[in-house]
Design a protein around this motif. Structure first.
Motif, short mmCIF file in Angstrom:
data_model
loop_
_atom_site.label_atom_id
_atom_site.label_comp_id
_atom_site.label_asym_id
_atom_site.label_seq_id
_atom_site.Cartn_x
_atom_site.Cartn_y
_atom_site.Cartn_z
N LYS A 160 0.90 -2.56 10.14
CA LYS A 160 0.82 -3.54 9.06
C LYS A 160 1.85 -4.65 9.23
O LYS A 160 1.63 -5.79 8.81
CB LYS A 160 1.02 -2.84 7.72
N GLN A 173 -2.48 -5.58 9.01
CA GLN A 173 -3.27 -5.20 7.84
C GLN A 173 -3.09 -3.77 7.36
O GLN A 173 -3.06 -3.53 6.15
CB GLN A 173 -4.77 -5.44 8.13
N SER A 174 -2.96 -2.80 8.26
CA SER A 174 -2.97 -1.41 7.78
C SER A 174 -2.11 -0.50 8.62
O SER A 174 -1.79 -0.77 9.78
CB SER A 174 -4.40 -0.87 7.73
#
Length: 490
Positions: free
Chosen positions: A424, A419-420
Motif C-alpha cells: 500500500k 493500494q492494498s
C-alpha cells in the motif's frame, strides 16, 4: 551485468551523457529543451541530427537502471538478483544474477499458498464441530459428553479472512444445544483435535531467532484471544532484560519465541494459545452463564481407541481457502502460511508435521516443472534464512500459474502497489494499481515478486531480491521502485 552501451552509437552516448547529467534517465534524448541548447554543443551537424532522433527504449532504460544499481552505495556490496520475464514469448526481457540463489523472505509464501490452492481447491474449508454422546432424558439432562472436534482451522476465532470470533461460534453452538433440548450436561466437554494438536509445534530449523531484539515465530497474532487464559510466570532473575520488551516463553514449545507485549514483573503473555481449548472453555463458561449446567470439566483427548457413538449438534465452517490465502498474502501472515504447510502435509501424507508439508510442496513444484536448482524450501512462511530460490525460477513459476483455473483468485490475493496490503505504501505514484506482488522483509533482506501490468496492457512477470544491503529498508524500496518504473512501458 547488462552493458547498455551496445544499444547506442558512440556519439549518441556522448550526447546522452550530457542530458543524463541534467535529467533523469527516463527523459528522451530529443526534446524542445535540447533544441534550445544545441547551439552550445558545437557538435557537427550530422551527429546533431542523429542525436535528435535517438530515443531510449523502455528495455534500455531498465538495463541502465540495473547498471546504476550495481554501483549504488546501498547495493554495490549486496547480493541481489532481478528478472523481468515475458509470459507470452517465454523470454527474459532484462535480468541481473537471475540464476543466483537468494533468500526470498516472505515471497516464499507464493509457493506455499499456490500449492495449497492447487491441491485442496480454493473452496476448501476447515470444520469445527460440536457433538454429543449418550442420551437426553425427559428433563433435558444429557447423560454423556459434549465433544469439540477440530480440524486444524488456523483462523479459528481470529476474525482473519472473515472468520467468526469465539463469541460468535460459541453463540451458534449454544443455539444448537438448546435446539437439541439439552438443559444440563452430566459429563465432560472433550476436546478432540488430534489433527494439529491445537496447532502446537516446535519452530522450523534455522528460523530467524533474534533480530532487533525481537524473536520471530511462525505463528501469528492472537488479538481475539483473551491473554488471561494464556499466561506463564517466569522466575525472576532469569535471562530476561527489561529493555528487551518482546520476550515470552511458550508454555507449549518450551522455548523463547516472539510476542507483541511484555507485561513486566516476570509475567509474559503468550501468542501461542491452544485455540480449541480456549473455544471449549469459553463454551463451558457461556453455557453455565446461560443456565445450562455442566457437571464435568474441559479435557483433551488426543487419541480415542474406543470412540463413543456421537450425534452432530452444530458445525462451524472456516472461510474458504481462497479467503484464507487472500488474508495470508495481503498481510504476509506467518501463522496462516505455516498452517497451510501442515494442512497440505496432512491431506497428502496423513501427517501434520512441517516436514511432511515440505515434502508435499517440493514434490508439487517438481511435478509442475519448477526449476529446483538453487531451491531450499525450509518453512511455509519465509522466516528461515535457510530458504533460497533464484529470481528466474520464481518468474517462471508465476508464469506457469497464468494458465491455471484459480489464477484469478491467486492474482487477487497479492498486494497491489499503492493500494492494498503490504504494497500500500509502495508505488504510490508511478505504478499505482499496476504492480501485483508479494513482498518479503527480514533484516537486510528485501524482496518483491509478482506480476506487472504495463501501460500498453501487457502482463509481465518479475522477481527482485536483495540480500545484505547497506542503509535502510526504505532506501532499498525506493531503488526497487526506480528499477521497475521504466518496465511499465515495456
Amino acid at each position: 551485468m547488462v552493458n547498455f552501451r551496445k544499444y547506442i552509437s558512440g556519439a549518441a552516448v556522448l550526447a546522452s551523457g550530457f542530458f543524463l547529467a541534467q535529467s533523469t534517465v527516463s527523459t528522451v534524448l530529443y526534446s524542445q529543451a535540447y533544441d534550445n541548447q544545441k547551439t552550445n554543443l558545437n557538435l557537427p551537424s550530422p551527429v546533431t541530427s542523429v542525436v535528435e532522433r535517438t530515443i531510449l527504449s523502455a528495455k534500455e532504460l531498465v538495463d541502465i537502471n540495473v547498471n546504476t544499481m550495481v554501483t549504488d552505495p546501498v547495493l554495490k556490496n549486496a547480493e541481489w538478483g532481478f528478472v523481468v520475464y515475458d509470459p507470452k514469448t517465454k523470454k527474459v526481457i532484462s535480468s541481473y544474477n537471475e540464476n543466483t540463489p537468494l533468500v526470498p523472505a516472505s515471497t516464499t509464501k507464493l509457493l506455499t499458498t499456490e500449492t495449497a490452492m492447487n491441491l485442496l481447491g480454493e473452496n476448501y474449508r476447515w470444520m469445527t464441530q460440536l457433538e454429543y454422546s449418550g442420551s437426553i432424558d425427559e428433563n433435558g439432562v444429557l447423560n454423556g459428553n459434549l465433544y469439540v472436534v477440530g480440524s486444524g482451522d488456523p483462523s479459528l476465532g481470529t476474525n482473519k479472512g472473515g472468520a467468526l470470533s469465539y463469541r460468535e461460534i460459541v453463540s451458534d453452538f449454544i443455539s444448537g444445544i438448546s435446539h437439541e433440548g439439552i438443559k444440563r450436561v452430566n459429563g465432560d466437554i472433550i476436546i478432540q483435535t488430534a489433527l494439529f494438536k491445537g496447532n502446537i509445534s516446535r519452530l522450523p530449523e534455522n528460523v530467524v531467532w533474534l533480530e532487533n531484539n525481537n524473536y520471530y515465530l511462525p505463528v501469528g497474532t492472537t488479538r481475539e484471544i483473551s491473554p488471561a487464559n494464556e499466561k506463564l510466570i517466569v522466575k525472576k532473575g532469569g535471562n530476561f532484560s527489561v529493555e528487551k520488551k518482546y520476550f515470552y516463553v511458550s508454555p507449549y514449545a518450551n522455548q523463547m519465541v516472539y510476542a507483541d507485549k511484555y507485561e513486566g514483573d516476570g509475567i509474559l503473555t503468550t501468542k501461542l494459545p491452544d485455540a480449541p481449548a480456549y473455544l471449549a472453555n469459553t463454551l463451558r463458561a457461556s453455557m453455565v452463564k446461560s443456565g445450562i449446567a455442566v457437571s464435568g470439566k474441559v479435557t483433551p483427548r488426543m487419541t480415542d481407541p474406543m470412540p463413543e457413538a456421537r450425534k452432530l449438534v452444530s458445525a462451524y465452517k472456516s472461510p474458504t481457502l481462497g479467503d484464507i490465502i487472500y488474508y495470508t498474502n495481503q498481510h504476509s501472515d506467518n501463522s496462516l502460511a505455516e498452517a497451510l504447510l501442515k494442512t497440505v502435509g496432512f491431506q497428502k501424507l496423513g501427517d501434520q508435521t512441517s516436514e511432511s508439508g515440505r515434502i508435499v510442496v517440493t514434490t508439487h513444484l517438481k511435478e509442475h516443472a519448477f526449476d529446483v536448482n538453487g531451491l531450499s524450501y525450509i518453512d511455509g512462511s519465509g522466516l528461515s534464512r535457510s530458504n533460497t530460490v533464484t529470481p528466474i525460477s520464481q518468474a517462471k513459476f508465476l508464469t506457469s500459474l497464468m494458465d491455471e483455473k484459480y489464477y484469478k483468485t491467486y492474482l487477487t490475493s497479492l498486494p497491489v502497489g499503492g493500494q492494498s496490503g503490504t504494497l500500500k505504501r509502495m508505488f504510490i505514484g508511478t505504478g499505482n494499481g499496476q504492480i501485483f506482488a508479494k513482498t518479503g522483509t527480514l533484516n537486510k533482506v528485501k524482496t518483491l515478486a509478482g506480476y506487472l501490468k504495463t501501460n500498453s496492457g501487457k502482463t509481465l512477470v518479475f522477481s527482485l531480491m536483495v540480500n545484505n544491503y547497506a542503509g535502510s529498508v526504505d532506501m532499498v524500496k525506493k531503488r526497487m521502485e526506480k528499477l521497475l518504473e521504466p518496465a511499465l512501458d515495456l
